[in-house]
Motif scaffolding. Structure first.
Motif, PDB file in Angstrom:
ATOM      1  N   VAL A 130      35.153  46.861  33.079  1.00  0.00           N
ATOM      2  CA  VAL A 130      36.225  47.744  32.643  1.00  0.00           C
ATOM      3  C   VAL A 130      36.907  47.099  31.451  1.00  0.00           C
ATOM      4  O   VAL A 130      37.268  45.913  31.499  1.00  0.00           O
ATOM      5  CB  VAL A 130      37.261  47.987  33.759  1.00  0.00           C
ATOM      6  N   LEU A 131      37.076  47.862  30.369  1.00  0.00           N
ATOM      7  CA  LEU A 131      37.783  47.364  29.198  1.00  0.00           C
ATOM      8  C   LEU A 131      39.269  47.313  29.525  1.00  0.00           C
ATOM      9  O   LEU A 131      39.836  48.260  30.077  1.00  0.00           O
ATOM     10  CB  LEU A 131      37.529  48.278  28.004  1.00  0.00           C
ATOM     11  N   VAL A 132      39.909  46.209  29.202  1.00  0.00           N
ATOM     12  CA  VAL A 132      41.332  46.032  29.484  1.00  0.00           C
ATOM     13  C   VAL A 132      42.084  45.833  28.187  1.00  0.00           C
ATOM     14  O   VAL A 132      41.542  45.347  27.200  1.00  0.00           O
ATOM     15  CB  VAL A 132      41.580  44.846  30.439  1.00  0.00           C
ATOM     16  N   ALA A 139      33.142  47.204  39.243  1.00  0.00           N
ATOM     17  CA  ALA A 139      34.064  47.092  38.115  1.00  0.00           C
ATOM     18  C   ALA A 139      35.477  47.455  38.539  1.00  0.00           C
ATOM     19  O   ALA A 139      36.448  46.778  38.190  1.00  0.00           O
ATOM     20  CB  ALA A 139      33.597  48.001  36.981  1.00  0.00           C
ATOM     21  N   GLN A 140      35.602  48.534  39.310  1.00  0.00           N
ATOM     22  CA  GLN A 140      36.923  48.976  39.741  1.00  0.00           C
ATOM     23  C   GLN A 140      37.580  47.946  40.652  1.00  0.00           C
ATOM     24  O   GLN A 140      38.776  47.659  40.527  1.00  0.00           O
ATOM     25  CB  GLN A 140      36.819  50.317  40.470  1.00  0.00           C
ATOM     26  N   ALA A 141      36.791  47.367  41.583  1.00  0.00           N
ATOM     27  CA  ALA A 141      37.348  46.377  42.504  1.00  0.00           C
ATOM     28  C   ALA A 141      37.801  45.125  41.770  1.00  0.00           C
ATOM     29  O   ALA A 141      38.797  44.489  42.142  1.00  0.00           O
ATOM     30  CB  ALA A 141      36.323  46.020  43.568  1.00  0.00           C
ATOM     31  N   ALA A 142      37.087  44.765  40.705  1.00  0.00           N
ATOM     32  CA  ALA A 142      37.492  43.603  39.910  1.00  0.00           C
ATOM     33  C   ALA A 142      38.770  43.907  39.141  1.00  0.00           C
ATOM     34  O   ALA A 142      39.655  43.057  39.026  1.00  0.00           O
ATOM     35  CB  ALA A 142      36.374  43.209  38.954  1.00  0.00           C
ATOM     36  N   ALA A 143      38.862  45.128  38.604  1.00  0.00           N
ATOM     37  CA  ALA A 143      40.016  45.493  37.786  1.00  0.00           C
ATOM     38  C   ALA A 143      41.288  45.647  38.604  1.00  0.00           C
ATOM     39  O   ALA A 143      42.376  45.285  38.142  1.00  0.00           O
ATOM     40  CB  ALA A 143      39.726  46.780  37.014  1.00  0.00           C
ATOM     41  N   ASN A 144      41.172  46.180  39.834  1.00  0.00           N
ATOM     42  CA  ASN A 144      42.385  46.417  40.625  1.00  0.00           C
ATOM     43  C   ASN A 144      42.740  45.279  41.572  1.00  0.00           C
ATOM     44  O   ASN A 144      43.702  45.367  42.330  1.00  0.00           O
ATOM     45  CB  ASN A 144      42.277  47.746  41.393  1.00  0.00           C
ATOM     46  N   GLY A 145      41.949  44.198  41.547  1.00  0.00           N
ATOM     47  CA  GLY A 145      42.268  43.030  42.353  1.00  0.00           C
ATOM     48  C   GLY A 145      41.710  43.062  43.761  1.00  0.00           C
ATOM     49  O   GLY A 145      41.920  42.119  44.531  1.00  0.00           O
ATOM     50  N   THR A 146      40.976  44.117  44.120  1.00  0.00           N
ATOM     51  CA  THR A 146      40.390  44.181  45.457  1.00  0.00           C
ATOM     52  C   THR A 146      39.313  43.126  45.630  1.00  0.00           C
ATOM     53  O   THR A 146      39.188  42.512  46.696  1.00  0.00           O
ATOM     54  CB  THR A 146      39.782  45.578  45.705  1.00  0.00           C
ATOM     55  N   PRO A 155      37.463  38.337  39.798  1.00  0.00           N
ATOM     56  CA  PRO A 155      37.241  39.018  38.514  1.00  0.00           C
ATOM     57  C   PRO A 155      37.147  37.976  37.415  1.00  0.00           C
ATOM     58  O   PRO A 155      37.825  36.947  37.449  1.00  0.00           O
ATOM     59  CB  PRO A 155      38.502  39.870  38.355  1.00  0.00           C
ATOM     60  N   ILE A 156      36.300  38.223  36.443  1.00  0.00           N
ATOM     61  CA  ILE A 156      36.195  37.314  35.302  1.00  0.00           C
ATOM     62  C   ILE A 156      36.355  38.126  34.029  1.00  0.00           C
ATOM     63  O   ILE A 156      35.864  39.253  33.927  1.00  0.00           O
ATOM     64  CB  ILE A 156      34.862  36.539  35.315  1.00  0.00           C
ATOM     65  N   LYS A 157      37.069  37.554  33.056  1.00  0.00           N
ATOM     66  CA  LYS A 157      37.327  38.245  31.800  1.00  0.00           C
ATOM     67  C   LYS A 157      36.345  37.768  30.741  1.00  0.00           C
ATOM     68  O   LYS A 157      36.124  36.572  30.571  1.00  0.00           O
ATOM     69  CB  LYS A 157      38.765  37.992  31.337  1.00  0.00           C
TER      70      LYS A 157
END
Length: 262
Positions: free
Chosen positions: A259-261, A211-218, A222-224
């Motif tokens: 991760v909720l955005v 989740a963290q890697a998707a949220a920070n672009g690593t 990532p899919i919303k």
């Protein structure tokens, strides 16, 4: 109260005293968890989470008044925004490649087209690698094709292959990936964790999908996933969204690989 129905055909019927939620299959188990959270907080609402009807099906049903809250894995189209449909809460999760194999290892982005275009590919121990495609109407494959040069053509090659497996819904896709030996499937971390699937994710370019890697672009894919409401929100919809955005709701989302955005 959460009611899980069997598969339905066409637009689902709506019970007037029940908040009906429907859309992409990857978000259904999360929706169930949040309805349970609403109940645990003492709110007395009835919720009905439909089987997968897809992002477009959920949004169409929302526009028709057949559901109260849609779950979508794609951007709203202009006509949907014109109908006053609105993303009310969105989360990010990795769109990843997974297999039933216990230690599937890793792949590189540049090798993805070859994996889909070469029917003779095998895993390291010689087991045939069996790709599972998604339905053309879904959002996952167009999204990936837009990110990786040559992947669109590789997908098209794979579609023409006799006997190719196609996961027409998120749940069918996951079932195929679980039972086909040597499977190579496209799935979200959210679905793997929320449905407790017996699938293992591959690393991509050496990055573990999280989740963290998707949220920070690593992580590169990532899919919303968004919960979408119409112009008139039922009190049960508001309670659902409030619980989702609460501290405990955010914890649940993180526990399930997203991760909720804002």
């Amino acid at each position: 109260m959460v009611l899980i129905l069997g598969a339905t055909a066409g637009t689902p019927a709506r019970a007037s005293d029940t908040v009906v939620i429907g859309g992409t299959g990857m978000g259904l188990a999360l929706a169930e968890k949040i309805t349970e959270l609403v109940a645990s907080e003492g709110a007395e609402f009835n919720y009905e989470v439909l089987p997968s009807i897809g992002s477009s099906g959920g949004l169409r049903a929302l526009g028709d008044g057949a559901v109260d809250l849609a779950i979508s894995g794609r951007r709203l189209k202009q006509n949907e925004e014109a109908a006053h449909l609105t993303d009310r809460a969105c989360l990010v999760t990795p769109l990843l490649f997974a297999s039933e194999r216990s230690t599937p290892g890793g792949i590189s982005t540049e090798n993805l087209p070859a994996i889909y275009s070469d029917a003779s590919r095998t895993w390291q121990d010689g087991t045939p690698l069996k790709v599972i495609l998604r339905a053309r109407s879904g959002s996952e494959m167009p999204y990936l094709a837009s990110k990786v040069p040559g992947l669109k053509e590789a997908f098209e090659d794979a579609y023409t292959r006799p006997g190719i497996a196609i996961g027409v819904t998120d749940q069918v896709n996951a079932e195929m990936a679980t039972i086909i030996e040597g499977s190579f499937a496209i799935v979200t971390l959210l679905q793997i964790k929320s449905e407790k699937l017996r699938l293992n994710a591959l690393t991509l370019d050496g990055v573990e999908p999280s989740a963290q890697a998707a949220a920070n672009g690593t992580y590169p894919f990532p899919i919303k996933v968004c919960f979408v409401s119409g112009p008139n929100e039922d009190p049960g919809v508001i309670a659902f969204l409030d619980s989702l955005r609460s501290e405990r709701g955010r914890e649940i989302v993180r526990e399930l690989g997203a991760v909720l955005v804002e």
